[in-house]
Design a protein around this motif. Structure first.
Motif, PDB file in Angstrom:
ATOM      1  N   LEU A 157      13.742  23.953 -55.827  1.00 29.22           N
ATOM      2  CA  LEU A 157      14.687  22.957 -55.301  1.00 29.22           C
ATOM      3  C   LEU A 157      14.463  22.619 -53.823  1.00 29.22           C
ATOM      4  CD1 LEU A 157      18.207  23.562 -56.887  1.00 29.22           C
ATOM      5  CD2 LEU A 157      16.820  21.499 -56.974  1.00 29.22           C
ATOM      6  N   PRO A 158      14.390  23.598 -52.919  1.00 31.53           N
ATOM      7  CA  PRO A 158      14.171  23.239 -51.506  1.00 31.53           C
ATOM      8  C   PRO A 158      12.858  22.491 -51.282  1.00 31.53           C
ATOM      9  CG  PRO A 158      14.936  25.494 -51.687  1.00 31.53           C
ATOM     10  CD  PRO A 158      14.602  25.043 -53.067  1.00 31.53           C
ATOM     11  N   PHE A 159      11.816  22.874 -52.035  1.00 32.24           N
ATOM     12  CA  PHE A 159      10.537  22.175 -51.895  1.00 32.24           C
ATOM     13  C   PHE A 159      10.679  20.723 -52.344  1.00 32.24           C
ATOM     14  CE2 PHE A 159       6.474  20.762 -53.714  1.00 32.24           C
ATOM     15  CZ  PHE A 159       5.663  20.881 -52.590  1.00 32.24           C
ATOM     16  N   THR A 160      11.386  20.496 -53.450  1.00 36.99           N
ATOM     17  CA  THR A 160      11.622  19.132 -53.927  1.00 36.99           C
ATOM     18  C   THR A 160      12.437  18.338 -52.919  1.00 36.99           C
ATOM     19  OG1 THR A 160      11.598  19.931 -56.215  1.00 36.99           O
ATOM     20  CG2 THR A 160      12.552  17.753 -55.824  1.00 36.99           C
ATOM     21  N   ALA A 161      13.446  18.986 -52.335  1.00 43.50           N
ATOM     22  CA  ALA A 161      14.276  18.312 -51.329  1.00 43.50           C
ATOM     23  C   ALA A 161      13.447  17.954 -50.100  1.00 43.50           C
ATOM     24  CB  ALA A 161      15.437  19.225 -50.935  1.00 43.50           C
ATOM     25  N   TYR A 162      12.536  18.843 -49.715  1.00 43.68           N
ATOM     26  CA  TYR A 162      11.693  18.577 -48.541  1.00 43.68           C
ATOM     27  C   TYR A 162      10.789  17.368 -48.789  1.00 43.68           C
ATOM     28  CZ  TYR A 162       7.984  19.132 -45.099  1.00 43.68           C
ATOM     29  OH  TYR A 162       7.068  18.900 -44.109  1.00 43.68           O
ATOM     30  N   VAL A 163      10.157  17.330 -49.958  1.00 42.82           N
ATOM     31  CA  VAL A 163       9.266  16.210 -50.283  1.00 42.82           C
ATOM     32  C   VAL A 163      10.056  14.903 -50.349  1.00 42.82           C
ATOM     33  CG1 VAL A 163       7.748  15.231 -52.047  1.00 42.82           C
ATOM     34  CG2 VAL A 163       7.597  17.667 -51.477  1.00 42.82           C
ATOM     35  N   ALA A 164      11.233  14.944 -50.989  1.00 48.43           N
ATOM     36  CA  ALA A 164      12.062  13.742 -51.082  1.00 48.43           C
ATOM     37  C   ALA A 164      12.504  13.270 -49.706  1.00 48.43           C
ATOM     38  CB  ALA A 164      13.286  14.022 -51.961  1.00 48.43           C
ATOM     39  N   GLY A 165      12.834  14.218 -48.829  1.00 50.29           N
ATOM     40  CA  GLY A 165      13.228  13.852 -47.471  1.00 50.29           C
ATOM     41  C   GLY A 165      12.091  13.255 -46.675  1.00 50.29           C
ATOM     42  N   ARG A 166      10.876  13.755 -46.897  1.00 48.90           N
ATOM     43  CA  ARG A 166       9.710  13.193 -46.215  1.00 48.90           C
ATOM     44  C   ARG A 166       9.459  11.756 -46.661  1.00 48.90           C
ATOM     45  NH1 ARG A 166       8.042  14.973 -41.696  1.00 48.90           N
ATOM     46  NH2 ARG A 166       5.888  14.316 -42.141  1.00 48.90           N
ATOM     47  N   LEU A 167       9.733  11.461 -47.922  1.00 47.89           N
ATOM     48  CA  LEU A 167       9.598  10.084 -48.399  1.00 47.89           C
ATOM     49  C   LEU A 167      10.565   9.163 -47.659  1.00 47.89           C
ATOM     50  CD1 LEU A 167       9.248  10.609 -52.262  1.00 47.89           C
ATOM     51  CD2 LEU A 167       7.486   9.799 -50.692  1.00 47.89           C
ATOM     52  N   PHE A 168      11.787   9.655 -47.441  1.00 43.44           N
ATOM     53  CA  PHE A 168      12.765   8.855 -46.691  1.00 43.44           C
ATOM     54  C   PHE A 168      12.288   8.629 -45.263  1.00 43.44           C
ATOM     55  CE2 PHE A 168      16.251   9.007 -43.604  1.00 43.44           C
ATOM     56  CZ  PHE A 168      16.928   7.849 -43.946  1.00 43.44           C
ATOM     57  N   GLU A 169      11.786   9.684 -44.637  1.00 39.36           N
ATOM     58  CA  GLU A 169      11.335   9.555 -43.252  1.00 39.36           C
ATOM     59  C   GLU A 169      10.148   8.607 -43.149  1.00 39.36           C
ATOM     60  OE1 GLU A 169      10.597  13.568 -42.147  1.00 39.36           O
ATOM     61  OE2 GLU A 169      12.716  14.146 -42.334  1.00 39.36           O
ATOM     62  N   TYR A 170       9.245   8.673 -44.134  1.00 40.70           N
ATOM     63  CA  TYR A 170       8.109   7.743 -44.126  1.00 40.70           C
ATOM     64  C   TYR A 170       8.599   6.307 -44.245  1.00 40.70           C
ATOM     65  CZ  TYR A 170       4.229   4.982 -45.901  1.00 40.70           C
ATOM     66  OH  TYR A 170       3.300   3.986 -46.087  1.00 40.70           O
ATOM     67  N   MET A 188      15.543  28.413 -56.878  1.00 45.01           N
ATOM     68  CA  MET A 188      15.672  28.372 -55.420  1.00 45.01           C
ATOM     69  C   MET A 188      14.325  28.174 -54.723  1.00 45.01           C
ATOM     70  SD  MET A 188      18.775  28.405 -54.612  1.00 45.01           S
ATOM     71  CE  MET A 188      18.855  27.308 -56.037  1.00 45.01           C
ATOM     72  N   LEU A 189      13.238  28.420 -55.443  1.00 45.11           N
ATOM     73  CA  LEU A 189      11.915  28.138 -54.899  1.00 45.11           C
ATOM     74  C   LEU A 189      11.564  26.660 -55.062  1.00 45.11           C
ATOM     75  CD1 LEU A 189       9.198  29.170 -53.721  1.00 45.11           C
ATOM     76  CD2 LEU A 189       8.463  29.558 -56.088  1.00 45.11           C
TER      77      LEU A 189
END
Length: 359
Positions: A169-182, A166-167
């Motif tokens: 997974l959310p961090f990985t999801a955040y980084v992956a989402g930032r890649l999409f936003e970029y 749980m530590l």
């Protein structure tokens, strides 16, 4: 903004790409099944559970392939079904974890792999929402495993492992989402909002890069400047909304009729610039194909077709971007003076003509 429409050719092309990506996920399932088979052979995974997992691994990608192959995905908000495929992969991970026993501490990090497929396609909130599946799935797998009598590590250790997941997974999801936003912001900065084509800034950056490579590597390319004929009359008679429809429709035609590798950008207003690889004859054939497609395409808003004129210039070794565009622009005005709805080749610069440089 109005909804974007696509031609049948573009839809078919997108469907083929989605099928290829879906078939790629089959490799992920096949590799996972192979690892489980090895673990089963070593006595680390129950054989009966392996059969159940293999059925699920086969049916999941087969279902998505069938949905895309039949075109049923086109009725969904996301035709690529990215979120659904990631959710299905995570549910399959949960199924494996139920029977993983002592391997559960290692296998649980397989939840990270499906998230990577959403790195350039899903927003951070959607990816964080997907993290709820392992958040609830891992405790469910542990409880089901104990209920089936397939005990793994001590419950205290399983709790620590779940907290670690749980530590991460959310961090990985955040980084992956930032890649999409970029990627999305990069597209907005490089593309024209109305047509969806590259904008002037992106075209100049591409030409700058190309001219740097052209002379030492003998990369041959041409530049065409295109302009609609009597576009002002269309706006005056039918309104600017009709003019916008002409531009959007032309952008779709350009994507279908230009060669792969040709780059088109909206230069400003009703003017476009196309960068075409190859010699003048190849470039002219490509522009002529687009020009004739435009002349035969009926625009609903005006009840007829719109023609365009084009000026084409071959880039000369050592020539600046401004010079080749200026020559193409002069050729465009020559096409207008010659009657419009035609393509004219640019003349050489004065200094090249005096030096006897071949066109």
């Amino acid at each position: 903004m109005e909804a974007t429409t696509f031609t049948n050719v573009q839809i078919e092309r997108a469907q083929r790409l989605r099928l290829r990506r879906c078939l790629l996920s089959c490799l992920f399932y096949a590799a996972s099944a192979s690892l489980l088979a090895v673990a089963c052979g070593m006595g680390l995974f129950p054989r009966n559970a392996l059969y159940l997992v293999l059925v699920s691994f086969f049916c999941t990608p087969a279902l998505f392939v069938a949905v895309i192959a039949t075109g049923a995905n086109l009725r969904c908000r996301d035709p690529s079904l990215t979120e659904a495929q990631i959710a299905a992969a995570m549910l399959n991970c949960t199924l494996v974890l139920t029977f993983a026993g002592p391997l559960r501490g290692i296998v649980m990090f397989a939840y990270l792999l499906p998230l990577q497929f959403g790195a350039f396609a899903l927003t951070t909130p959607v990816l964080l929402r997907l993290c709820l599946i392992p958040a609830a799935g891992l405790p469910f797998a542990i409880a089901a495993s104990h209920w089936l009598g397939m005990r793994g590590a001590a419950l205290e250790l399983e709790l620590v492992q779940w907290m670690a997941l749980m530590l991460v997974l959310p961090f990985t999801a955040y980084v992956a989402g930032r890649l999409f936003e970029y990627t999305r912001y990069k597209r907005l900065s490089d593309h024209d909002e109305l047509s969806g084509l590259y904008n002037r800034r992106a075209a100049l950056a591409y030409l700058d890069q190309l001219t740097r490579l052209s002379t030492p590597n003998q990369v041959e390319f041409c530049v065409a400047v295109l302009d609609f004929d009597h576009f002002k009359q269309i706006n005056d008679r039918f309104g600017h909304a009709a003019g916008d429809e002409v531009i959007r429709g032309f952008a779709l035609l350009a994507r279908d009729n230009l060669r792969k590798g040709d780059v088109i950008a909206r230069w400003g207003g009703e003017e476009f610039v196309v960068v075409l690889h190859g010699d003048s004859e190849q470039a002219r054939n490509s522009i002529e194909r687009l020009r004739m497609a435009c002349a035969s395409h009926v625009v609903t808003a005006i009840g007829g077709a719109v023609t365009l004129s084009a000026g084409l210039a071959r880039h000369l070794p050592g020539e600046s971007i401004a010079s080749v565009i200026e020559r193409a622009d002069h050729a465009l005005y020559a096409a207008k003076r010659a009657g419009r709805n035609r393509t004219e080749l640019a003349s050489l610069p004065l200094d090249r003509r005096q030096a006897g440089t071949a066109p």
